[in-house]
Design a protein around this motif. Structure first.
Motif, PDB file in Angstrom:
ATOM      1  N   LEU A 179       0.822  -1.203   0.000  1.00  0.00           N
ATOM      2  CA  LEU A 179       0.000   0.000   0.000  1.00  0.00           C
ATOM      3  C   LEU A 179       0.857   1.255   0.000  1.00  0.00           C
ATOM      4  CD1 LEU A 179      -2.780  -1.043   2.546  1.00  0.00           C
ATOM      5  CD2 LEU A 179      -3.086  -0.654   0.097  1.00  0.00           C
ATOM      6  N   THR A 180       1.945   1.225   0.748  1.00  0.00           N
ATOM      7  CA  THR A 180       2.858   2.373   0.772  1.00  0.00           C
ATOM      8  C   THR A 180       3.415   2.640  -0.619  1.00  0.00           C
ATOM      9  OG1 THR A 180       3.462   1.913   3.070  1.00  0.00           O
ATOM     10  CG2 THR A 180       4.982   3.275   1.794  1.00  0.00           C
ATOM     11  N   THR A 181       3.851   1.580  -1.288  1.00  0.00           N
ATOM     12  CA  THR A 181       4.383   1.727  -2.644  1.00  0.00           C
ATOM     13  C   THR A 181       3.317   2.280  -3.583  1.00  0.00           C
ATOM     14  OG1 THR A 181       5.963  -0.087  -2.341  1.00  0.00           O
ATOM     15  CG2 THR A 181       5.372   0.467  -4.598  1.00  0.00           C
ATOM     16  N   ALA A 182       2.098   1.765  -3.483  1.00  0.00           N
ATOM     17  CA  ALA A 182       1.028   2.204  -4.378  1.00  0.00           C
ATOM     18  C   ALA A 182       0.722   3.681  -4.207  1.00  0.00           C
ATOM     19  CB  ALA A 182      -0.224   1.372  -4.127  1.00  0.00           C
ATOM     20  N   LEU A 183       0.579   4.143  -2.967  1.00  0.00           N
ATOM     21  CA  LEU A 183       0.232   5.551  -2.750  1.00  0.00           C
ATOM     22  C   LEU A 183       1.368   6.470  -3.180  1.00  0.00           C
ATOM     23  CD1 LEU A 183      -1.823   5.631   0.567  1.00  0.00           C
ATOM     24  CD2 LEU A 183      -2.604   5.718  -1.788  1.00  0.00           C
ATOM     25  N   ARG A 184       2.592   6.072  -2.948  1.00  0.00           N
ATOM     26  CA  ARG A 184       3.721   6.898  -3.389  1.00  0.00           C
ATOM     27  C   ARG A 184       3.780   6.987  -4.911  1.00  0.00           C
ATOM     28  NH1 ARG A 184       9.193   5.072  -1.181  1.00  0.00           N
ATOM     29  NH2 ARG A 184       9.817   6.827  -2.481  1.00  0.00           N
ATOM     30  N   ALA A 185       3.370   5.907  -5.574  1.00  0.00           N
ATOM     31  CA  ALA A 185       3.408   5.901  -7.039  1.00  0.00           C
ATOM     32  C   ALA A 185       2.296   6.730  -7.652  1.00  0.00           C
ATOM     33  CB  ALA A 185       3.314   4.456  -7.540  1.00  0.00           C
ATOM     34  N   LEU A 186       1.144   6.789  -6.994  1.00  0.00           N
ATOM     35  CA  LEU A 186      -0.042   7.356  -7.622  1.00  0.00           C
ATOM     36  C   LEU A 186      -0.313   8.806  -7.266  1.00  0.00           C
ATOM     37  CD1 LEU A 186      -2.462   4.316  -7.158  1.00  0.00           C
ATOM     38  CD2 LEU A 186      -1.022   4.879  -9.127  1.00  0.00           C
ATOM     39  N   ALA A 187       0.244   9.297  -6.164  1.00  0.00           N
ATOM     40  CA  ALA A 187      -0.108  10.645  -5.708  1.00  0.00           C
ATOM     41  C   ALA A 187       1.136  11.397  -5.230  1.00  0.00           C
ATOM     42  CB  ALA A 187      -1.140  10.567  -4.578  1.00  0.00           C
ATOM     43  N   PRO A 188       1.338  12.620  -5.703  1.00  0.00           N
ATOM     44  CA  PRO A 188       2.488  13.411  -5.242  1.00  0.00           C
ATOM     45  C   PRO A 188       2.226  13.980  -3.850  1.00  0.00           C
ATOM     46  CG  PRO A 188       1.159  14.713  -6.733  1.00  0.00           C
ATOM     47  CD  PRO A 188       0.549  13.344  -6.722  1.00  0.00           C
ATOM     48  N   PRO A 189       3.280  14.317  -3.098  1.00  0.00           N
ATOM     49  CA  PRO A 189       3.081  14.932  -1.780  1.00  0.00           C
ATOM     50  C   PRO A 189       2.185  16.166  -1.873  1.00  0.00           C
ATOM     51  CG  PRO A 189       5.376  14.344  -2.088  1.00  0.00           C
ATOM     52  CD  PRO A 189       4.708  14.118  -3.404  1.00  0.00           C
ATOM     53  N   ALA A 205      -1.059  15.994  -2.313  1.00  0.00           N
ATOM     54  CA  ALA A 205      -2.289  15.685  -3.047  1.00  0.00           C
ATOM     55  C   ALA A 205      -3.339  15.072  -2.126  1.00  0.00           C
ATOM     56  CB  ALA A 205      -1.987  14.723  -4.190  1.00  0.00           C
ATOM     57  N   PRO A 206      -4.613  15.231  -2.479  1.00  0.00           N
ATOM     58  CA  PRO A 206      -5.662  14.508  -1.748  1.00  0.00           C
ATOM     59  C   PRO A 206      -5.724  13.064  -2.230  1.00  0.00           C
ATOM     60  CG  PRO A 206      -6.641  15.788  -3.501  1.00  0.00           C
ATOM     61  CD  PRO A 206      -5.156  16.084  -3.552  1.00  0.00           C
ATOM     62  N   VAL A 207      -6.184  12.182  -1.375  1.00  0.00           N
ATOM     63  CA  VAL A 207      -6.449  10.802  -1.764  1.00  0.00           C
ATOM     64  C   VAL A 207      -7.759  10.398  -1.095  1.00  0.00           C
ATOM     65  CG1 VAL A 207      -5.066   9.855   0.153  1.00  0.00           C
ATOM     66  CG2 VAL A 207      -5.539   8.442  -1.857  1.00  0.00           C
ATOM     67  N   LEU A 208      -8.655   9.792  -1.866  1.00  0.00           N
ATOM     68  CA  LEU A 208      -9.951   9.405  -1.333  1.00  0.00           C
ATOM     69  C   LEU A 208      -9.823   8.101  -0.559  1.00  0.00           C
ATOM     70  CD1 LEU A 208     -12.377  10.156  -4.312  1.00  0.00           C
ATOM     71  CD2 LEU A 208     -11.429  11.704  -2.592  1.00  0.00           C
ATOM     72  N   SER A 245     -12.380  17.190  -5.102  1.00  0.00           N
ATOM     73  CA  SER A 245     -10.983  17.138  -4.650  1.00  0.00           C
ATOM     74  C   SER A 245      -9.969  17.034  -5.773  1.00  0.00           C
ATOM     75  CB  SER A 245     -10.794  15.933  -3.718  1.00  0.00           C
ATOM     76  OG  SER A 245     -10.932  14.709  -4.441  1.00  0.00           O
ATOM     77  N   GLY A 246     -10.371  16.451  -6.918  1.00  0.00           N
ATOM     78  CA  GLY A 246      -9.397  16.188  -7.968  1.00  0.00           C
ATOM     79  C   GLY A 246      -8.394  15.119  -7.571  1.00  0.00           C
ATOM     80  N   ALA A 247      -8.761  14.241  -6.640  1.00  0.00           N
ATOM     81  CA  ALA A 247      -7.848  13.209  -6.140  1.00  0.00           C
ATOM     82  C   ALA A 247      -7.437  12.254  -7.252  1.00  0.00           C
ATOM     83  CB  ALA A 247      -8.503  12.433  -5.000  1.00  0.00           C
ATOM     84  N   PRO A 248      -6.170  11.819  -7.250  1.00  0.00           N
ATOM     85  CA  PRO A 248      -5.709  10.886  -8.287  1.00  0.00           C
ATOM     86  C   PRO A 248      -5.972   9.424  -7.949  1.00  0.00           C
ATOM     87  CG  PRO A 248      -3.855  11.569  -6.941  1.00  0.00           C
ATOM     88  CD  PRO A 248      -5.051  12.317  -6.416  1.00  0.00           C
ATOM     89  N   ALA A 249      -6.489   9.131  -6.735  1.00  0.00           N
ATOM     90  CA  ALA A 249      -6.677   7.730  -6.356  1.00  0.00           C
ATOM     91  C   ALA A 249      -7.725   7.606  -5.266  1.00  0.00           C
ATOM     92  CB  ALA A 249      -5.363   7.123  -5.880  1.00  0.00           C
ATOM     93  N   ALA A 292     -12.915  10.035 -13.812  1.00  0.00           N
ATOM     94  CA  ALA A 292     -12.116  11.049 -13.116  1.00  0.00           C
ATOM     95  C   ALA A 292     -10.641  10.971 -13.481  1.00  0.00           C
ATOM     96  CB  ALA A 292     -12.277  10.876 -11.603  1.00  0.00           C
ATOM     97  N   GLY A 293     -10.259   9.977 -14.291  1.00  0.00           N
ATOM     98  CA  GLY A 293      -8.847   9.795 -14.627  1.00  0.00           C
ATOM     99  C   GLY A 293      -8.035   9.395 -13.416  1.00  0.00           C
ATOM    100  N   ALA A 294      -8.635   8.576 -12.550  1.00  0.00           N
ATOM    101  CA  ALA A 294      -8.004   8.223 -11.275  1.00  0.00           C
ATOM    102  C   ALA A 294      -7.892   6.705 -11.137  1.00  0.00           C
ATOM    103  CB  ALA A 294      -8.813   8.792 -10.113  1.00  0.00           C
ATOM    104  N   PHE A 295      -7.059   6.288 -10.210  1.00  0.00           N
ATOM    105  CA  PHE A 295      -6.865   4.868  -9.923  1.00  0.00           C
ATOM    106  C   PHE A 295      -7.701   4.450  -8.714  1.00  0.00           C
ATOM    107  CE2 PHE A 295      -3.008   5.993 -12.215  1.00  0.00           C
ATOM    108  CZ  PHE A 295      -2.783   4.873 -13.011  1.00  0.00           C
TER     109      PHE A 295
END
Length: 478
Positions: free
Chosen positions: A186-196, A198-201, A243-247, A277-280
């Motif tokens: 999970l740590t790897t996934a969030l670091r890959a998908l969202a820049p510092p 950023a919001p994440v849902l 939010s425009g969240a990427p994930a 939304a163009g999100a993961f």
């Protein structure tokens, strides 16, 4: 008595008696200690290892244990006060926080004091773990040719293939990375998908360890409420727009802590909304192997019905085996897979090959399906024992949903009950519970507690734990 308490007591007894022996003097044999203190050889071995770690004794294979020679005086303590300034300077402006709140994770990792019933555990009790099968698998793995060599960075091909088959759909071994436990994945996934920054849902409520991962990566968790059928699609769409969240991180199967399963009619909606939304979607499929005996057929992972690479899938062997059997998979399609791979390689290089080989030996053995069937039956029995005991002793605890998988219940407390006060009173009464507040990234709608039935010794301990919880409620609620 718990093994760990016996070890601590024996170590303390031996510590008090060390002055009877001169430096270099031989202590009684392990057999003599077993007979004298009426403990197991394992307890003696671990107690002596504890004293050896403290520098009080020296153990010599085949010769025994000896009192250590007199040590020189310890060096004076240094002055680390300068770090307070170094670690906090301009911290308010950091996108990535310098400090991490691990309290929500530690509550399910830390062992309670001796005699306390563990309703806050996040792993199977040792009696439910496949200890013999794991030991045999590790032994066989160690004898495999090349077992101690460097594995492929992505993981052993056979293990990647096994995980790919478990995910289903058209997933292939080439789309799977072997990782060191679900938390790491999970740590790897969030670091890959969202820049510092950023919001994440995230689901609300959700696993505190996931919230801690997000915050440690400098991300802003944005809650999306769930009900008995999982996340609410309309609110998910609103949250993406606002939010425009990427994930979006979710647990579609036996969600932690509610136990909800994402309803069939919502599965395609979640994927469609994220794709629009163009999100993961990060799918944490953490307890698929802890299904209860009465569950019936399980829905496939979301990733199995996603040809477009919307889903980044995480699954693990840890929950169904042991907290130390940290082997998991991170699966994805498309360019994101290379980013996930790069982050994992930089962070950890690879999962140790002997552990991967042991995982292959374990899941390929006849003991593996037998273990899963046994756990499935036992978890159902424990769930039923806990729901019965709650209905008998704590009828004011609302339990609108009883899951058919996972290892815990999520009761809502009576109006006016305070989680922190009840948690403290429960510990005084001899039972450890998990307060609900850390599971929410915003203000919770009501007070809850999470009660685990996997980490206890059996149904008798569950009944006693609920009785102790009743005592705590009488103290707090009157």
């Amino acid at each position: 008595m718990h093994e760990r308490s016996s070890v601590a007591e024996l170590a303390e007894q031996l510590r008090r008696e060390l002055d009877r022996y001169s430096p270099g003097g031989k202590l009684p044999s392990s057999r003599a200690l077993v007979e004298r203190f009426r403990v197991s050889p394992v307890t003696v071995s671990r107690a002596l290892a504890q004293l050896a770690a403290e520098g009080l004794v020296v153990t010599r294979p085949g010769a025994g244990a000896f009192r250590a020679r007199t040590r020189t005086a310890p060096a004076p303590a240094g002055d680390t006060s300068w770090q307070e300034v170094a670690l906090s300077a301009d911290g308010a402006a950091d996108l990535v926080p310098r400090s991490v709140d691990a309290s929500g994770v530690l509550v399910s990792l830390a062992a309670p004091p001796p005699g306390v019933i563990e309703f806050n555990g996040g792993y199977l009790h040792p009696s439910l773990q496949p200890e013999r099968a794991m030991a045999a698998a590790l032994s066989r793995a160690g004898r495999r040719p090349g077992a101690w060599g460097r594995p492929p960075m992505e993981g052993l091909p056979e293990l990647r293939e096994w995980f790919a088959r478990g995910i289903g759909g058209s997933f292939t071994a080439a789309e799977v990375l072997i990782t060191a436990g679900g938390q790491s994945a999970l740590t790897t996934a969030l670091r890959a998908l969202a820049p510092p920054g950023a919001p994440v849902l995230v689901e609300s409520p959700t696993y505190p360890g996931m919230l801690a991962i997000a915050r440690a990566a400098g991300l802003r968790p944005v809650p999306v409420p769930v009900d008995a059928d999982g996340v609410k699609p309309a609110l998910l769409a609103d949250a993406f727009r606002a939010s425009g969240a990427p994930a979006f991180v979710c647990q579609p199967l036996f969600q932690n802590p509610t136990g909800a399963v994402l309803a069939p009619e919502r599965r395609g909606e979640v994927l469609r909304i994220a794709r629009q939304a163009g999100a993961f979607v990060v799918e944490d499929d953490f307890v698929r192997r802890l299904v209860h005996e009465d569950a019936g057929p399980l829905p496939r992972p979301l990733a199995a019905d996603d040809p477009d690479g919307v889903v980044v899938h995480v699954c693990s062997l840890t929950k169904a085996t042991s907290p130390s059997f940290r082997v998991s998979a991170l699966a994805a399609r498309g360019p994101v897979l290379e980013r996930l791979r790069a982050i994992q390689v930089v962070d950890t290089f690879f999962v140790p090959r002997p552990l991967q080989e042991a995982a292959l030996e374990l899941v390929g053995s006849p003991a593996w399906p037998r273990h899963l069937r046994s756990v499935s039956a036992e978890l159902k029995a424990r769930r039923d024992a806990m729901t019965t005991a709650l209905g008998l002793h704590l009828p004011d605890f609302a339990l609108p949903h009883v899951p058919s998988g996972g290892y815990h219940l999520w009761p809502r407390l009576p109006d006016g009950a305070e989680e922190s006060a009840l948690t403290a009173a429960a510990l005084r009464a001899g039972v450890a519970i998990t307060p609900g507040r850390p599971y929410f990234s915003a203000e919770p709608p009501a007070a809850h507690v999470r009660l685990s039935f996997a980490a206890v010794a059996g149904t008798g301990e569950i009944a006693e734990g609920v009785r102790r919880l009743r005592t705590a409620c009488d103290e707090v609620l009157g």
